[in-house]
Design a protein around this motif. Sequence first.
Motif, PDB file in Angstrom:
ATOM      1  N   ASP A  63      -1.603  -8.956   6.169  1.00 12.75           N
ATOM      2  CA  ASP A  63      -2.805  -8.708   6.500  1.00 12.75           C
ATOM      3  C   ASP A  63      -3.438  -7.513   5.780  1.00 12.75           C
ATOM      4  O   ASP A  63      -2.971  -6.727   5.131  1.00 12.75           O
ATOM      5  CB  ASP A  63      -2.893  -8.403   8.086  1.00 12.75           C
ATOM      6  CG  ASP A  63      -1.770  -7.320   8.489  1.00 12.75           C
ATOM      7  OD1 ASP A  63      -2.284  -5.997   8.527  1.00 12.75           O
ATOM      8  OD2 ASP A  63      -0.816  -7.500   8.519  1.00 12.75           O
ATOM      9  N   ASP A  64      -4.807  -7.470   6.073  1.00 14.54           N
ATOM     10  CA  ASP A  64      -5.612  -6.398   5.289  1.00 14.54           C
ATOM     11  C   ASP A  64      -4.993  -4.959   5.601  1.00 14.54           C
ATOM     12  O   ASP A  64      -4.887  -3.994   5.133  1.00 14.54           O
ATOM     13  CB  ASP A  64      -6.913  -6.360   5.504  1.00 14.54           C
ATOM     14  CG  ASP A  64      -7.889  -7.614   4.886  1.00 14.54           C
ATOM     15  OD1 ASP A  64      -7.175  -8.382   4.255  1.00 14.54           O
ATOM     16  OD2 ASP A  64      -8.980  -7.596   4.927  1.00 14.54           O
ATOM     17  N   ALA A  65      -4.486  -4.799   6.900  1.00 14.05           N
ATOM     18  CA  ALA A  65      -3.954  -3.491   7.209  1.00 14.05           C
ATOM     19  C   ALA A  65      -2.712  -2.855   6.486  1.00 14.05           C
ATOM     20  O   ALA A  65      -2.575  -2.077   6.005  1.00 14.05           O
ATOM     21  CB  ALA A  65      -3.694  -3.280   8.906  1.00 14.05           C
ATOM     22  N   ALA A  66      -1.897  -4.142   6.414  1.00 14.05           N
ATOM     23  CA  ALA A  66      -0.432  -3.689   5.875  1.00 14.05           C
ATOM     24  C   ALA A  66      -0.761  -3.436   4.381  1.00 14.05           C
ATOM     25  O   ALA A  66      -0.192  -2.515   3.540  1.00 14.05           O
ATOM     26  CB  ALA A  66       0.375  -4.785   5.873  1.00 14.05           C
ATOM     27  N   ILE A  67      -1.579  -4.443   3.556  1.00 10.02           N
ATOM     28  CA  ILE A  67      -1.850  -4.287   2.112  1.00 10.02           C
ATOM     29  C   ILE A  67      -2.891  -3.150   1.755  1.00 10.02           C
ATOM     30  O   ILE A  67      -2.432  -2.338   0.830  1.00 10.02           O
ATOM     31  CB  ILE A  67      -2.419  -5.648   1.621  1.00 10.02           C
ATOM     32  CG1 ILE A  67      -1.541  -6.899   1.899  1.00 10.02           C
ATOM     33  CG2 ILE A  67      -2.556  -5.609   0.206  1.00 10.02           C
ATOM     34  CD1 ILE A  67      -0.124  -6.682   1.224  1.00 10.02           C
ATOM     35  N   GLY A  68      -3.770  -2.977   2.719  1.00  9.87           N
ATOM     36  CA  GLY A  68      -4.498  -1.568   2.345  1.00  9.87           C
ATOM     37  C   GLY A  68      -3.984  -0.368   2.595  1.00  9.87           C
ATOM     38  O   GLY A  68      -4.428   0.554   2.053  1.00  9.87           O
ATOM     39  N   GLU A  69      -2.578  -0.229   3.271  1.00 11.25           N
ATOM     40  CA  GLU A  69      -2.108   0.885   3.263  1.00 11.25           C
ATOM     41  C   GLU A  69      -1.589   1.202   1.964  1.00 11.25           C
ATOM     42  O   GLU A  69      -1.614   2.526   1.521  1.00 11.25           O
ATOM     43  CB  GLU A  69      -0.959   0.740   4.301  1.00 11.25           C
ATOM     44  CG  GLU A  69      -0.021   1.922   4.432  1.00 11.25           C
ATOM     45  CD  GLU A  69       1.068   1.800   5.289  1.00 11.25           C
ATOM     46  OE1 GLU A  69       1.654   2.709   5.663  1.00 11.25           O
ATOM     47  OE2 GLU A  69       1.202   0.755   6.088  1.00 11.25           O
ATOM     48  N   VAL A  70      -1.361   0.283   1.086  1.00 14.19           N
ATOM     49  CA  VAL A  70      -0.816   0.542  -0.059  1.00 14.19           C
ATOM     50  C   VAL A  70      -2.147   0.678  -1.133  1.00 14.19           C
ATOM     51  O   VAL A  70      -1.956   1.624  -2.098  1.00 14.19           O
ATOM     52  CB  VAL A  70       0.091  -0.610  -0.592  1.00 14.19           C
ATOM     53  CG1 VAL A  70       0.320  -0.571  -2.215  1.00 14.19           C
ATOM     54  CG2 VAL A  70       1.297  -0.876  -0.028  1.00 14.19           C
ATOM     55  N   VAL A  71      -3.067  -0.239  -1.046  1.00 13.07           N
ATOM     56  CA  VAL A  71      -4.248  -0.056  -1.822  1.00 13.07           C
ATOM     57  C   VAL A  71      -4.717   1.434  -1.547  1.00 13.07           C
ATOM     58  O   VAL A  71      -5.165   2.205  -2.512  1.00 13.07           O
ATOM     59  CB  VAL A  71      -5.164  -0.882  -1.494  1.00 13.07           C
ATOM     60  CG1 VAL A  71      -6.592  -0.712  -2.182  1.00 13.07           C
ATOM     61  CG2 VAL A  71      -4.457  -2.515  -1.909  1.00 13.07           C
ATOM     62  N   ARG A  72      -4.734   1.967  -0.338  1.00 14.12           N
ATOM     63  CA  ARG A  72      -5.420   3.402  -0.118  1.00 14.12           C
ATOM     64  C   ARG A  72      -4.596   4.294  -0.795  1.00 14.12           C
ATOM     65  O   ARG A  72      -5.111   5.299  -1.364  1.00 14.12           O
ATOM     66  CB  ARG A  72      -5.556   3.435   1.573  1.00 14.12           C
ATOM     67  CG  ARG A  72      -6.036   4.865   1.862  1.00 14.12           C
ATOM     68  CD  ARG A  72      -6.300   5.020   3.333  1.00 14.12           C
ATOM     69  NE  ARG A  72      -4.978   4.960   3.937  1.00 14.12           N
ATOM     70  CZ  ARG A  72      -4.621   3.837   4.752  1.00 14.12           C
ATOM     71  NH1 ARG A  72      -5.280   2.779   4.929  1.00 14.12           N
ATOM     72  NH2 ARG A  72      -3.457   4.103   5.534  1.00 14.12           N
ATOM     73  N   HIS A  73      -3.248   4.364  -0.730  1.00 16.29           N
ATOM     74  CA  HIS A  73      -2.353   5.248  -1.493  1.00 16.29           C
ATOM     75  C   HIS A  73      -2.541   5.307  -2.798  1.00 16.29           C
ATOM     76  O   HIS A  73      -2.532   6.245  -3.428  1.00 16.29           O
ATOM     77  CB  HIS A  73      -0.934   5.076  -1.112  1.00 16.29           C
ATOM     78  CG  HIS A  73      -0.296   6.143  -1.240  1.00 16.29           C
ATOM     79  ND1 HIS A  73      -0.042   7.510  -0.838  1.00 16.29           N
ATOM     80  CD2 HIS A  73       0.950   6.252  -2.184  1.00 16.29           C
ATOM     81  CE1 HIS A  73       0.695   8.372  -1.275  1.00 16.29           C
ATOM     82  NE2 HIS A  73       1.263   7.409  -2.159  1.00 16.29           N
TER      83      HIS A  73
END
Length: 280
Positions: A208-218
Amino acid sequence: MIEKLDCHMHIWRLQRGDYDWLTPDLESIYRDFGIEDVWDEAQACGVRQVILVQAAASAAETDFLLHVAETDRRVAGVVGWVDFEADDAAEQITRRADNSDLLGLRPMIADLSDPLWILKEACAPALESLQGNGLVFDAHAHPDLVPVMTRMAARYPYLTIVLNHAGKPQIASSNLDAWRRDIDELARHENVSCKLSGLLTEAGARTDDAAIGEVVRHIGACFGPERLLWGSDWPVLTMAGNYTGWAAQSERLVDQYYPGHAEAIFSGNAKRIYSRKAGV
């Protein structure tokens, strides 16, 4: 629609016989793949060109990819392979660098038993030749190799290094603390960039966007949007998702975390970093 340069695509023909990792148990990708198999979908997602990345530890496969690049305008260039421990590795790299379709090299270090292999003295002439010829070192990596890339980046400050797949963070298990720390250390070296690619196959059910987004944000917080490059990792991608879905998810996350930087992340940065020929 955002115009894209897919900086990480594979193609292969099984009959060539040098894909040691590609075995029948990988059922969904144990077949031939060519650009034409995904081009309609990729083009609909805004892709205009692709960079082909090696999938076999052989010079013969690099020649195969370079032949495709020579005859297919959809290919911006090739990240190939050379035996870094060969006595004449530096000469091989210099000779191959005459071909403007060759943009970089990628030894398959994540498949080797020695995590420090790339730091061996025997590999130094090859790395120096890469650096001297303006070729990119594509870092085939997993989390344990990210600190090794940090040491290499410090040792070769004028070598352009591109970390593949954000170092393959363990998204599925949420075991990201060491990865976060190591990525932060690596990104302090300005000669290193990072591919926003290959994340779904590390995510298990957490796509989901939340899990993948955690990596993209970092990775964006560490490298900055000017050192992020988008890629599909197709056809490996098909083991966890599809081209359209990954492109759309990537656009959402880039819009969320890096508004105003989509052009750079989806094409501009790759054109700058892999800048050996006019078509890139």
